[in-house]
Design a protein around this motif. Structure first.
Motif, PDB file in Angstrom:
ATOM      1  N   LEU A   1      -1.441   2.566   2.908  1.00 13.65           N
ATOM      2  CA  LEU A   1      -2.442   1.526   3.161  1.00 13.65           C
ATOM      3  C   LEU A   1      -1.792   0.148   3.212  1.00 13.65           C
ATOM      4  CD1 LEU A   1      -5.297   2.747   0.768  1.00 13.65           C
ATOM      5  CD2 LEU A   1      -5.148   3.076   3.248  1.00 13.65           C
ATOM      6  N   PHE A   2      -0.808  -0.073   2.345  1.00 13.64           N
ATOM      7  CA  PHE A   2      -0.075  -1.336   2.333  1.00 13.64           C
ATOM      8  C   PHE A   2       0.702  -1.522   3.634  1.00 13.64           C
ATOM      9  CE2 PHE A   2       4.104  -3.278   1.573  1.00 13.64           C
ATOM     10  CZ  PHE A   2       3.726  -4.549   1.182  1.00 13.64           C
ATOM     11  N   MET A   3       1.411  -0.479   4.071  1.00 16.81           N
ATOM     12  CA  MET A   3       2.212  -0.565   5.287  1.00 16.81           C
ATOM     13  C   MET A   3       1.348  -0.785   6.526  1.00 16.81           C
ATOM     14  SD  MET A   3       5.431  -0.431   4.725  1.00 16.81           S
ATOM     15  CE  MET A   3       6.660   0.051   3.509  1.00 16.81           C
ATOM     16  N   ALA A   4       0.206  -0.106   6.585  1.00 17.98           N
ATOM     17  CA  ALA A   4      -0.706  -0.305   7.718  1.00 17.98           C
ATOM     18  C   ALA A   4      -1.209  -1.745   7.748  1.00 17.98           C
ATOM     19  CB  ALA A   4      -1.881   0.676   7.624  1.00 17.98           C
ATOM     20  N   GLY A   5      -1.559  -2.281   6.575  1.00 16.12           N
ATOM     21  CA  GLY A   5      -2.010  -3.671   6.507  1.00 16.12           C
ATOM     22  C   GLY A   5      -0.910  -4.651   6.855  1.00 16.12           C
TER      23      GLY A   5
END
Length: 315
Positions: free
Chosen positions: A24-28
């Motif tokens: 989720l962090f990487m996508a954001g």
């Protein structure tokens, strides 16, 4: 008839672990990086200023594709049968948020590589001259491509929030504020990531584009903080189970992650540093690296807090 003996407390409610939080962090990070870079290009072009070769845009050309690919690799590795991941690419249920997310990612991922190819066109042609015709064709429709990438980045930034908010048994996750919170934090980490990479690798002097990106810290931090307030105020007025979930920020280990990581490192430190630091510091490399790193760690803490604390309270 099967009887279940004992307290439900013996069962671990956490199904999604740190791998999902990092995904989720990487996508954001990828989505926010692209939104900031394309927004900066439009800002420069609207004022008749050159936008080619800006350090922040070069940084997005690295972060955009790299972050989303690392995130997707983690997501595939987390699957029970990772070698069957292709099934989700050929079976779609258009009433599912996940299906729309997969469609957005399938379009987004190749286009961020096109964006990177145009940003580093000279370097690409040096090692792969056979791509010259493709890049030339893409350059002719670059304006349209940027609009499509911007729209898809918005979709990637919010879809994970919608995905988590569809989990109706978890009060912290099942809220309409979550997509807005994820988008605000994506912009925050995207701008910080671009500044960090630009400062470390592409900026040889004080760059006005880094200064302009640094200025969005205040409105982005305000919106992120507002979303957090709305999330927990909404829980407090939503019934006994949701009210119980507000203890996620007052008790336990995840309360520490919230106040020290999310609020402290992610929001308070960057804003106070930008407000109180001497002017001579504000555009120095050390200051930019330190503040950007705090913002990135804060958003990483936010993703972990949402995933773990969100699954710890069940209605």
């Amino acid at each position: 008839m099967n009887n279940i003996w004992g307290s439900m407390e013996q069962y671990d409610p956490v199904v999604w672990n740190w791998i999902i939080a990092v995904y989720l962090f990487m996508a954001g990070l990828s989505a926010g990086s692209m939104l900031v870079a394309i927004g900066l290009k439009w800002y420069k072009q609207a004022r008749g200023l050159p936008s080619e070769g800006l350090p922040v845009i070069k940084a997005a050309g690295v972060l955009g594709p790299l972050a989303i690919c690392l995130g997707m690799a983690l997501l595939v590795l987390d699957l029970t049968k990772p070698f069957h991941f292709y099934l989700i690419l050929i079976n779609y249920n258009l009433t599912s948020v996940m299906a729309w997310g997969v469609i957005a990612l399938l379009l987004y991922i190749p286009l961020v590589f096109v964006f990177a190819g145009l940003v580093f066109e000279k370097q690409v042609l040096k090692f792969a001259p056979w791509l010259g015709g493709v890049l030339k064709a893409c350059r002719q429709v670059e304006g349209t491509l940027n609009k499509v990438i911007f729209a898809l980045a918005l979709g990637v930034g919010v879809y994970t929030g919608f995905l988590l908010s569809a989990m109706i048994s978890y009060p912290i996750l099942n809220t309409a504020v979550l997509p807005a919170l994820f988008l605000a934090s994506a912009l925050s980490v995207g701008s910080a990531g671009n500044i960090l990479v630009a400062t470390l690798f592409f900026s040889k002097k004080e760059s006005d584009c880094i200064e302009q990106v640094h200025r969005i810290e205040y409105p982005v931090a305000f919106n992120e903080a507002l979303c957090l307030v709305l999330l927990f105020v909404g829980l407090n007025f939503s019934g006994p189970a949701a009210q119980a979930a507000t203890s996620a920020i007052t008790t336990g280990a995840w309360a520490g992650v919230f106040w020290i990581g999310v609020v402290g490192l992610g929001l308070a430190v960057p804003v106070l540093a930008s407000t109180l630091a001497p002017k001579s510091w504000k555009h120095s490399k050390g200051f930019l690296i330190a503040v950007s790193s705090c913002t990135i760690l804060g958003v990483l803490a936010l993703r972990h807090f949402v995933v773990y604390a969100g699954q710890s309270y069940i209605s």
